[in-house]
Design an enzyme around this catalytic site. Structure first.
Site, PDB file in Angstrom:
ATOM      1  N   LYS A  14       0.826  -1.213   0.000  1.00  0.00           N
ATOM      2  CA  LYS A  14       0.000   0.000   0.000  1.00  0.00           C
ATOM      3  C   LYS A  14       0.861   1.265   0.000  1.00  0.00           C
ATOM      4  CE  LYS A  14      -2.339  -1.081   3.811  1.00  0.00           C
ATOM      5  NZ  LYS A  14      -1.768  -2.398   4.202  1.00  0.00           N
ATOM      6  N   ARG A 146      -0.615  -9.196  13.449  1.00  0.00           N
ATOM      7  CA  ARG A 146      -1.136  -8.181  12.521  1.00  0.00           C
ATOM      8  C   ARG A 146      -1.939  -8.808  11.395  1.00  0.00           C
ATOM      9  NH1 ARG A 146       4.251  -5.608  11.199  1.00  0.00           N
ATOM     10  NH2 ARG A 146       3.199  -4.196   9.771  1.00  0.00           N
TER      11      ARG A 146
HETATM   12  P1  AMP Z   1       0.517   0.381   9.319  1.00  0.00           P
HETATM   13  O1  AMP Z   1       1.712   1.244   9.057  1.00  0.00           O
HETATM   14  O2  AMP Z   1      -0.680   0.804   8.506  1.00  0.00           O
HETATM   15  O3  AMP Z   1       0.802  -1.087   9.181  1.00  0.00           O
HETATM   16  O4  AMP Z   1       0.094   0.618  10.852  1.00  0.00           O
HETATM   17  C1  AMP Z   1       0.966   0.304  11.912  1.00  0.00           C
HETATM   18  C2  AMP Z   1       0.166   0.142  13.204  1.00  0.00           C
HETATM   19  O5  AMP Z   1      -0.501   1.374  13.522  1.00  0.00           O
HETATM   20  C3  AMP Z   1      -0.946  -0.896  13.172  1.00  0.00           C
HETATM   21  O6  AMP Z   1      -0.458  -2.206  13.423  1.00  0.00           O
HETATM   22  C4  AMP Z   1      -1.882  -0.388  14.260  1.00  0.00           C
HETATM   23  O7  AMP Z   1      -1.374  -0.682  15.555  1.00  0.00           O
HETATM   24  C5  AMP Z   1      -1.795   1.126  14.071  1.00  0.00           C
HETATM   25  N1  AMP Z   1      -2.811   1.600  13.091  1.00  0.00           N
HETATM   26  C6  AMP Z   1      -2.571   2.176  11.877  1.00  0.00           C
HETATM   27  N2  AMP Z   1      -3.715   2.486  11.253  1.00  0.00           N
HETATM   28  C7  AMP Z   1      -4.717   2.102  12.087  1.00  0.00           C
HETATM   29  C8  AMP Z   1      -6.136   2.129  11.991  1.00  0.00           C
HETATM   30  N3  AMP Z   1      -6.761   2.616  10.924  1.00  0.00           N
HETATM   31  N4  AMP Z   1      -6.845   1.637  13.042  1.00  0.00           N
HETATM   32  C9  AMP Z   1      -6.238   1.149  14.150  1.00  0.00           C
HETATM   33  N5  AMP Z   1      -4.908   1.073  14.284  1.00  0.00           N
HETATM   34  C10 AMP Z   1      -4.140   1.545  13.262  1.00  0.00           C
END
Ligand code: AMP
Length: 190
Positions: A14, A146
């Protein structure tokens, strides 16, 4: 104006595809993961709150995420639209996003989901962990959590957009350029 939800499990690509889409369409990138990491780095109260959830690979509570996104949308002027990356991750977040956009006289154009098998995801995340410095990329247990959280809590969001006729799935395995062309074709059809 395009408002796109770029969807997929962790490691689907993404972030990589968002960068290319921003360059092509001049959209505003709204990655909740990036915003949380920025707060963490700056040591804000919000960062402190999000930290334990992020380190465990769990979702930050909806009201916290929604508040942060609302602030970002309200602070963005003169945009050609948004790429939502890593958001919405729950149906409650998707509903809140529709409500927020409506307030600003906007709507979601469509969700584009990157389809990548689990073994490829795990390899990609581990590879990223070598350089990203992200603790959540470096631990097998956290990676598994995750992916499980994605399957249990986030996958229903795809159905939310499918019901609105706004869902397209793309094969997320292949060359970055080839996947990008497939995504661009979908956007150009909006
Ligand atoms: P990402 O970089 O999108 O993989 O996000 C890293 C971490 O941030 C995730 O594993 C969640 O702990 C938190 N996080 C990011 N976006 C969200 C969301 N929309 N809702 C809840 N937690 C989020």
């Amino acid at each position: 104006m395009y408002n796109i939800v770029l969807f997929g499990p962790p490691g689907a690509g993404k972030g990589t595809q968002s960068e290319k889409l921003i360059a092509k369409y001049g959209l505003t990138h709204l990655s909740t993961g990036d915003l949380f990491r920025k707060h963490l780095g700056e040591g804000t109260q919000l960062g402190e709150l999000a930290k334990k959830y992020m380190n465990e690979g769990r979702l930050v509570p909806d009201e916290v995420v929604i508040g942060m996104v609302e602030e970002k949308i309200a602070a963005t002027e003169d945009t050609k639209g948004f790429i939502f990356d890593g958001f919405p991750r729950t149906t409650a977040q998707a509903k809140a996003l529709d409500f927020m956009l409506e307030k600003h006289e906007m709507e979601i154009s469509g969700m584009i989901a990157l389809d990548v098998p689990e073994n490829v995801l795990k390899e990609r995340i581990k590879e990223r962990g070598k350089t990203s410095g992200r603790v959540d990329d470096q631990d097998e247990g956290k990676i598994n959590t995750r992916i499980k959280v994605y399957l249990d809590e986030t996958l229903p969001v795809a159905e939310y957009y499918e019901k609105q006729g706004k869902f397209t799935k793309i094969n997320g395995v292949g060359s970055i350029e080839g996947i990008f062309e497939d995504i661009a074709q979908v956007i150009d059809s909006y």
